[in-house]
Design a protein around this motif. Structure first.
Motif, mmCIF file in Angstrom:
data_model
loop_
_atom_site.group_PDB
_atom_site.id
_atom_site.type_symbol
_atom_site.label_atom_id
_atom_site.label_comp_id
_atom_site.label_asym_id
_atom_site.label_seq_id
_atom_site.Cartn_x
_atom_site.Cartn_y
_atom_site.Cartn_z
ATOM 1 N N ILE A 81 0.859 -1.188 0.000
ATOM 2 C CA ILE A 81 0.000 0.000 0.000
ATOM 3 C C ILE A 81 0.892 1.234 0.000
ATOM 4 C CG2 ILE A 81 -1.761 1.336 1.218
ATOM 5 C CD1 ILE A 81 -2.708 -1.218 2.559
ATOM 6 N N ARG A 82 0.486 2.217 -0.802
ATOM 7 C CA ARG A 82 1.152 3.523 -0.824
ATOM 8 C C ARG A 82 0.052 4.580 -0.851
ATOM 9 N NH1 ARG A 82 6.063 6.284 -2.998
ATOM 10 N NH2 ARG A 82 7.031 4.241 -2.911
ATOM 11 N N LYS A 83 0.077 5.446 0.139
ATOM 12 C CA LYS A 83 -0.874 6.562 0.208
ATOM 13 C C LYS A 83 -0.068 7.834 0.420
ATOM 14 C CE LYS A 83 -4.693 4.099 0.267
ATOM 15 N NZ LYS A 83 -5.623 4.083 -0.823
ATOM 16 N N GLY A 84 -0.435 8.878 -0.288
ATOM 17 C CA GLY A 84 0.278 10.133 -0.132
ATOM 18 C C GLY A 84 -0.651 11.325 -0.202
ATOM 19 N N GLY A 85 -0.246 12.396 0.483
ATOM 20 C CA GLY A 85 -1.043 13.612 0.493
ATOM 21 C C GLY A 85 -2.333 13.411 1.255
ATOM 22 N N ALA A 86 -3.411 13.903 0.682
ATOM 23 C CA ALA A 86 -4.722 13.785 1.327
ATOM 24 C C ALA A 86 -5.317 12.418 1.023
ATOM 25 C CB ALA A 86 -5.653 14.879 0.828
ATOM 26 N N PHE A 87 -5.628 11.677 2.081
ATOM 27 C CA PHE A 87 -6.257 10.370 1.923
ATOM 28 C C PHE A 87 -7.135 10.120 3.137
ATOM 29 C CE2 PHE A 87 -2.256 9.702 4.066
ATOM 30 C CZ PHE A 87 -2.582 8.864 5.111
ATOM 31 N N SER A 88 -8.013 9.162 3.004
ATOM 32 C CA SER A 88 -8.934 8.810 4.085
ATOM 33 C C SER A 88 -8.272 7.789 5.002
ATOM 34 C CB SER A 88 -10.221 8.234 3.498
ATOM 35 O OG SER A 88 -10.985 7.634 4.512
ATOM 36 N N LEU A 89 -8.078 8.155 6.255
ATOM 37 C CA LEU A 89 -7.474 7.235 7.215
ATOM 38 C C LEU A 89 -8.356 6.003 7.437
ATOM 39 C CD1 LEU A 89 -5.043 6.651 8.987
ATOM 40 C CD2 LEU A 89 -6.130 7.970 10.804
ATOM 41 N N PRO A 90 -9.681 6.137 7.596
ATOM 42 C CA PRO A 90 -10.515 4.933 7.762
ATOM 43 C C PRO A 90 -10.436 3.975 6.568
ATOM 44 C CG PRO A 90 -11.733 6.871 8.465
ATOM 45 C CD PRO A 90 -10.466 7.363 7.807
ATOM 46 N N VAL A 91 -10.382 4.511 5.359
ATOM 47 C CA VAL A 91 -10.275 3.658 4.174
ATOM 48 C C VAL A 91 -8.918 2.957 4.164
ATOM 49 C CG1 VAL A 91 -10.157 3.655 1.644
ATOM 50 C CG2 VAL A 91 -11.927 4.973 2.806
ATOM 51 N N PHE A 92 -7.865 3.697 4.504
ATOM 52 C CA PHE A 92 -6.536 3.109 4.584
ATOM 53 C C PHE A 92 -6.513 1.966 5.595
ATOM 54 C CE2 PHE A 92 -2.434 3.006 6.858
ATOM 55 C CZ PHE A 92 -1.637 2.529 5.821
ATOM 56 N N LEU A 93 -7.101 2.186 6.761
ATOM 57 C CA LEU A 93 -7.104 1.162 7.803
ATOM 58 C C LEU A 93 -7.914 -0.062 7.400
ATOM 59 C CD1 LEU A 93 -7.282 3.416 10.978
ATOM 60 C CD2 LEU A 93 -5.312 2.109 10.141
ATOM 61 N N GLU A 94 -8.946 0.121 6.585
ATOM 62 C CA GLU A 94 -9.700 -1.022 6.058
ATOM 63 C C GLU A 94 -8.810 -1.870 5.143
ATOM 64 O OE1 GLU A 94 -13.258 0.307 4.098
ATOM 65 O OE2 GLU A 94 -14.079 1.169 5.946
ATOM 66 N N GLU A 95 -8.005 -1.195 4.312
ATOM 67 C CA GLU A 95 -7.079 -1.911 3.437
ATOM 68 C C GLU A 95 -6.044 -2.674 4.262
ATOM 69 O OE1 GLU A 95 -5.481 0.317 0.011
ATOM 70 O OE2 GLU A 95 -6.937 1.869 0.545
ATOM 71 N N VAL A 96 -5.543 -2.021 5.307
ATOM 72 C CA VAL A 96 -4.558 -2.649 6.188
ATOM 73 C C VAL A 96 -5.168 -3.880 6.842
ATOM 74 C CG1 VAL A 96 -3.223 -2.367 8.315
ATOM 75 C CG2 VAL A 96 -3.247 -0.530 6.614
ATOM 76 N N GLU A 97 -6.395 -3.762 7.320
ATOM 77 C CA GLU A 97 -7.047 -4.888 7.994
ATOM 78 C C GLU A 97 -7.171 -6.099 7.074
ATOM 79 O OE1 GLU A 97 -11.091 -6.050 10.431
ATOM 80 O OE2 GLU A 97 -10.707 -3.965 9.936
ATOM 81 N N ARG A 98 -7.581 -5.855 5.855
ATOM 82 C CA ARG A 98 -7.738 -6.947 4.885
ATOM 83 C C ARG A 98 -6.401 -7.661 4.661
ATOM 84 N NH1 ARG A 98 -6.834 -7.015 -0.414
ATOM 85 N NH2 ARG A 98 -6.680 -4.765 -0.532
ATOM 86 N N LEU A 99 -5.346 -6.896 4.425
ATOM 87 C CA LEU A 99 -4.027 -7.489 4.193
ATOM 88 C C LEU A 99 -3.459 -8.128 5.455
ATOM 89 C CD1 LEU A 99 -2.513 -4.721 1.912
ATOM 90 C CD2 LEU A 99 -3.071 -7.060 1.242
ATOM 91 N N TYR A 100 -3.676 -7.495 6.590
ATOM 92 C CA TYR A 100 -3.178 -8.010 7.867
ATOM 93 C C TYR A 100 -3.762 -9.391 8.150
ATOM 94 C CZ TYR A 100 -1.800 -7.770 12.828
ATOM 95 O OH TYR A 100 -1.251 -8.008 14.064
ATOM 96 N N LYS A 101 -5.062 -9.520 7.938
ATOM 97 C CA LYS A 101 -5.718 -10.818 8.151
ATOM 98 C C LYS A 101 -5.190 -11.863 7.168
ATOM 99 C CE LYS A 101 -10.050 -9.191 10.139
ATOM 100 N NZ LYS A 101 -11.490 -9.027 9.928
ATOM 101 N N LEU A 102 -4.996 -11.456 5.933
ATOM 102 C CA LEU A 102 -4.503 -12.371 4.920
ATOM 103 C C LEU A 102 -3.108 -12.878 5.268
ATOM 104 C CD1 LEU A 102 -4.960 -13.576 2.021
ATOM 105 C CD2 LEU A 102 -3.757 -11.563 1.177
ATOM 106 N N PHE A 103 -2.216 -11.988 5.657
ATOM 107 C CA PHE A 103 -0.839 -12.369 5.940
ATOM 108 C C PHE A 103 -0.669 -13.050 7.285
ATOM 109 C CE2 PHE A 103 0.216 -10.054 2.222
ATOM 110 C CZ PHE A 103 1.448 -10.551 1.811
ATOM 111 N N ASN A 104 -1.567 -12.817 8.214
ATOM 112 C CA ASN A 104 -1.443 -13.436 9.525
ATOM 113 C C ASN A 104 -2.292 -14.699 9.668
ATOM 114 O OD1 ASN A 104 0.456 -11.757 11.075
ATOM 115 N ND2 ASN A 104 -0.973 -10.163 10.499
ATOM 116 N N SER A 105 -2.932 -15.117 8.580
ATOM 117 C CA SER A 105 -3.713 -16.346 8.626
ATOM 118 C C SER A 105 -2.888 -17.539 8.148
ATOM 119 C CB SER A 105 -4.964 -16.212 7.757
ATOM 120 O OG SER A 105 -4.610 -16.086 6.396
ATOM 121 N N LYS A 106 -1.649 -17.274 7.745
ATOM 122 C CA LYS A 106 -0.772 -18.347 7.230
ATOM 123 C C LYS A 106 -0.328 -19.257 8.352
ATOM 124 C CE LYS A 106 1.087 -15.539 3.502
ATOM 125 N NZ LYS A 106 2.267 -14.948 2.930
#
Length: 106
Positions: A81-106
């Motif tokens: 993930i790469r976010k720069g400038g103005a971005f939505s923190l809640p949307v970013f955290l949703e992306e993080v959650e999806r990837l976090y679950k994927l990588f930590n389910s191994k």
């Protein structure tokens, strides 16, 4: 943090978030505490590294960062993930959650 220490950290494959900020960036100052708190509470396996662009231009250049704030999330040594400038923190955290679950389910 030095460029070498960041590169070593990323080479371990551990989840790492690089947070590039600037001294005069009001958005950076607003987002950083919210982001750190969210990571600590919800994603404890993600390492948080803050980088000031003014004092570390070589690091910003290496990661092709031209504006602040810029957030890079690395998982398994790769940028996901790469976010720069103005971005939505809640949307970013949703992306993080999806990837976090994927990588930590191994």
């Amino acid at each position: 943090m030095t460029l070498e220490s960041i590169e070593k950290k990323l080479a371990t494959g551990n989840a790492t978030l690089l947070y590039f900020s600037s001294k005069n960036c009001s958005v950076c100052k607003s987002i950083q505490p919210k982001l750190e708190e969210a990571l600590q509470q919800n994603y404890p396996k993600i390492d948080f590294i803050k980088i000031q662009t003014e004092t570390n231009p070589e690091i910003a250049s290496k990661f092709t960062v031209f504006n602040a704030p810029t957030i890079l999330l690395y998982l398994d040594g790769k940028e996901f993930i790469r976010k720069g400038g103005a971005f939505s923190l809640p949307v970013f955290l949703e992306e993080v959650e999806r990837l976090y679950k994927l990588f930590n389910s191994k």
